[in-house]
Motif scaffolding. Structure first.
Motif, PDB file in Angstrom:
ATOM      1  N   ARG A  80      22.284 -49.301  -3.917  1.00 48.48           N
ATOM      2  CA  ARG A  80      22.925 -47.982  -3.837  1.00 48.48           C
ATOM      3  C   ARG A  80      24.068 -47.889  -2.688  1.00 48.48           C
ATOM      4  O   ARG A  80      24.997 -47.435  -2.883  1.00 48.48           O
ATOM      5  CB  ARG A  80      21.874 -46.915  -3.694  1.00 48.48           C
ATOM      6  CG  ARG A  80      20.880 -47.000  -4.768  1.00 48.48           C
ATOM      7  CD  ARG A  80      19.951 -45.712  -4.767  1.00 48.48           C
ATOM      8  NE  ARG A  80      20.705 -44.441  -4.652  1.00 48.48           N
ATOM      9  CZ  ARG A  80      20.107 -43.276  -4.792  1.00 48.48           C
ATOM     10  NH1 ARG A  80      18.652 -43.097  -4.903  1.00 48.48           N
ATOM     11  NH2 ARG A  80      20.815 -42.113  -4.864  1.00 48.48           N
ATOM     12  N   VAL A  81      23.481 -48.197  -1.547  1.00 50.29           N
ATOM     13  CA  VAL A  81      24.378 -48.146  -0.327  1.00 50.29           C
ATOM     14  C   VAL A  81      25.402 -48.768  -0.388  1.00 50.29           C
ATOM     15  O   VAL A  81      26.638 -48.147  -0.269  1.00 50.29           O
ATOM     16  CB  VAL A  81      23.477 -48.296   0.972  1.00 50.29           C
ATOM     17  CG1 VAL A  81      24.286 -48.082   2.078  1.00 50.29           C
ATOM     18  CG2 VAL A  81      22.124 -47.442   0.881  1.00 50.29           C
ATOM     19  N   GLU A  82      25.466 -50.203  -0.495  1.00 51.86           N
ATOM     20  CA  GLU A  82      26.690 -50.989  -0.365  1.00 51.86           C
ATOM     21  C   GLU A  82      27.672 -50.562  -1.480  1.00 51.86           C
ATOM     22  O   GLU A  82      28.771 -50.304  -1.227  1.00 51.86           O
ATOM     23  CB  GLU A  82      26.327 -52.526  -0.276  1.00 51.86           C
ATOM     24  CG  GLU A  82      26.026 -52.982   1.209  1.00 51.86           C
ATOM     25  CD  GLU A  82      25.724 -54.292   1.128  1.00 51.86           C
ATOM     26  OE1 GLU A  82      25.640 -54.893   0.101  1.00 51.86           O
ATOM     27  OE2 GLU A  82      25.733 -54.862   2.185  1.00 51.86           O
ATOM     28  N   PRO A  83      26.975 -50.325  -2.594  1.00 51.75           N
ATOM     29  CA  PRO A  83      28.127 -50.046  -3.906  1.00 51.75           C
ATOM     30  C   PRO A  83      28.737 -48.551  -3.537  1.00 51.75           C
ATOM     31  O   PRO A  83      29.935 -48.327  -3.969  1.00 51.75           O
ATOM     32  CB  PRO A  83      27.139 -49.874  -4.847  1.00 51.75           C
ATOM     33  CG  PRO A  83      26.215 -50.923  -4.840  1.00 51.75           C
ATOM     34  CD  PRO A  83      25.920 -50.742  -3.418  1.00 51.75           C
ATOM     35  N   PHE A  84      27.959 -47.601  -2.943  1.00 52.85           N
ATOM     36  CA  PHE A  84      28.532 -46.359  -2.431  1.00 52.85           C
ATOM     37  C   PHE A  84      29.737 -46.325  -1.409  1.00 52.85           C
ATOM     38  O   PHE A  84      30.654 -45.925  -1.620  1.00 52.85           O
ATOM     39  CB  PHE A  84      27.541 -45.491  -2.071  1.00 52.85           C
ATOM     40  CG  PHE A  84      27.820 -44.021  -1.758  1.00 52.85           C
ATOM     41  CD1 PHE A  84      27.842 -43.063  -2.713  1.00 52.85           C
ATOM     42  CD2 PHE A  84      28.071 -43.874  -0.322  1.00 52.85           C
ATOM     43  CE1 PHE A  84      28.407 -41.667  -2.374  1.00 52.85           C
ATOM     44  CE2 PHE A  84      28.596 -42.556  -0.075  1.00 52.85           C
ATOM     45  CZ  PHE A  84      28.601 -41.442  -0.750  1.00 52.85           C
ATOM     46  N   VAL A  85      29.315 -47.226  -0.591  1.00 54.58           N
ATOM     47  CA  VAL A  85      30.293 -47.592   0.692  1.00 54.58           C
ATOM     48  C   VAL A  85      31.623 -48.139   0.110  1.00 54.58           C
ATOM     49  O   VAL A  85      32.592 -47.552   0.330  1.00 54.58           O
ATOM     50  CB  VAL A  85      29.562 -48.323   1.866  1.00 54.58           C
ATOM     51  CG1 VAL A  85      30.802 -48.681   2.711  1.00 54.58           C
ATOM     52  CG2 VAL A  85      28.486 -47.483   2.486  1.00 54.58           C
ATOM     53  N   ALA A  86      31.376 -49.087  -0.853  1.00 56.27           N
ATOM     54  CA  ALA A  86      32.591 -49.667  -1.355  1.00 56.27           C
ATOM     55  C   ALA A  86      33.360 -48.788  -2.341  1.00 56.27           C
ATOM     56  O   ALA A  86      34.753 -48.772  -2.244  1.00 56.27           O
ATOM     57  CB  ALA A  86      32.053 -51.129  -2.213  1.00 56.27           C
ATOM     58  N   LYS A  87      32.718 -48.056  -3.178  1.00 55.70           N
ATOM     59  CA  LYS A  87      33.329 -47.322  -4.247  1.00 55.70           C
ATOM     60  C   LYS A  87      33.914 -46.076  -3.537  1.00 55.70           C
ATOM     61  O   LYS A  87      35.426 -45.737  -4.164  1.00 55.70           O
ATOM     62  CB  LYS A  87      32.252 -46.626  -5.286  1.00 55.70           C
ATOM     63  CG  LYS A  87      32.703 -45.532  -6.139  1.00 55.70           C
ATOM     64  CD  LYS A  87      31.524 -44.943  -7.053  1.00 55.70           C
ATOM     65  CE  LYS A  87      32.049 -44.151  -7.877  1.00 55.70           C
ATOM     66  NZ  LYS A  87      31.291 -43.236  -8.646  1.00 55.70           N
ATOM     67  N   ASN A  88      33.718 -45.582  -2.357  1.00 52.47           N
ATOM     68  CA  ASN A  88      34.256 -44.476  -1.842  1.00 52.47           C
ATOM     69  C   ASN A  88      35.038 -44.797  -0.562  1.00 52.47           C
ATOM     70  O   ASN A  88      35.580 -43.853   0.085  1.00 52.47           O
ATOM     71  CB  ASN A  88      33.018 -43.542  -1.231  1.00 52.47           C
ATOM     72  CG  ASN A  88      32.427 -42.838  -2.338  1.00 52.47           C
ATOM     73  OD1 ASN A  88      32.842 -41.772  -2.938  1.00 52.47           O
ATOM     74  ND2 ASN A  88      30.993 -43.258  -2.585  1.00 52.47           N
ATOM     75  N   GLY A  89      35.361 -46.266  -0.483  1.00 53.27           N
ATOM     76  CA  GLY A  89      36.267 -46.508   0.496  1.00 53.27           C
ATOM     77  C   GLY A  89      36.096 -46.330   1.782  1.00 53.27           C
ATOM     78  O   GLY A  89      36.857 -45.877   2.554  1.00 53.27           O
TER      79      GLY A  89
END
Length: 171
Positions: free
Chosen positions: A95-104
């Motif tokens: 959740r966290v790493e994908p969220f950070v990556a997706k939201n730049g």
């Protein structure tokens, strides 16, 4: 033969470059409160903005882009943003790493591995109820510390940031 080997080396180098760039953009360190406290208490003329949030918190995810935008605007000023995820450590990769990556999100993001909130919340601010989002601004050289919980009014936030960091108000 030499040409094929050179081409493979170039392709492999390009792959490593792309992989490293991707992994850095979504990379989140897991820290303990002691590590966070060291960053907060580090004497510096730079204002530290510590923003507590979580992927499951709708108000957090709504305002996080505002903090990210400000962190990019003030990258050359004496302001540093630290985004502290309150998600569970089991959700780091999913959740966290994908969220950070997706939201730049390019600001420093850490995941705080301290499930017993009562053991450390008062260390951040004695009046903190534990609600997120929450933000702490600290400038130890100026002996200023401001804490607020709930979504920030960005106009008020900027005014407080300017008071804490003279370089922010200067052009």
């Amino acid at each position: 033969m030499f040409l094929k080997r050179s081409a493979l080396i170039v392709i492999f180098g390009l792959y490593l470059f792309v992989f490293q760039a991707f992994s850095q953009s979504g990379s989140v360190r897991v820290i303990k409160f002691e590590d966070l406290q060291k960053q907060i208490n580090k004497v510096s003329d730079t204002t530290l903005v510590v923003h507590f949030w979580a992927t499951w918190c709708k108000p957090c995810t709504e305002e996080l882009p505002n903090y990210e935008k400000l962190s990019q605007e003030f990258v050359k000023k004496k302001v540093r943003f630290l985004m502290v995820s309150m998600d569970f450590t089991k959700d780091l990769k999913g959740r966290v790493e994908p969220f950070v990556a997706k939201n730049g999100i390019n600001s420093e993001v850490v995941l705080l591995d301290e499930p017993d909130y009562n053991a450390w919340i008062d260390e951040i601010d004695k009046d903190w109820s534990g609600t997120i989002p929450a933000t702490l601004m600290v400038n130890l050289i100026m002996r200023k510390r401001i804490f607020f919980e709930g979504q920030a009014n960005m106009k008020d936030f900027l005014e407080q940031l300017k008071e804490m960091t003279p370089a922010v108000g200067a052009n």
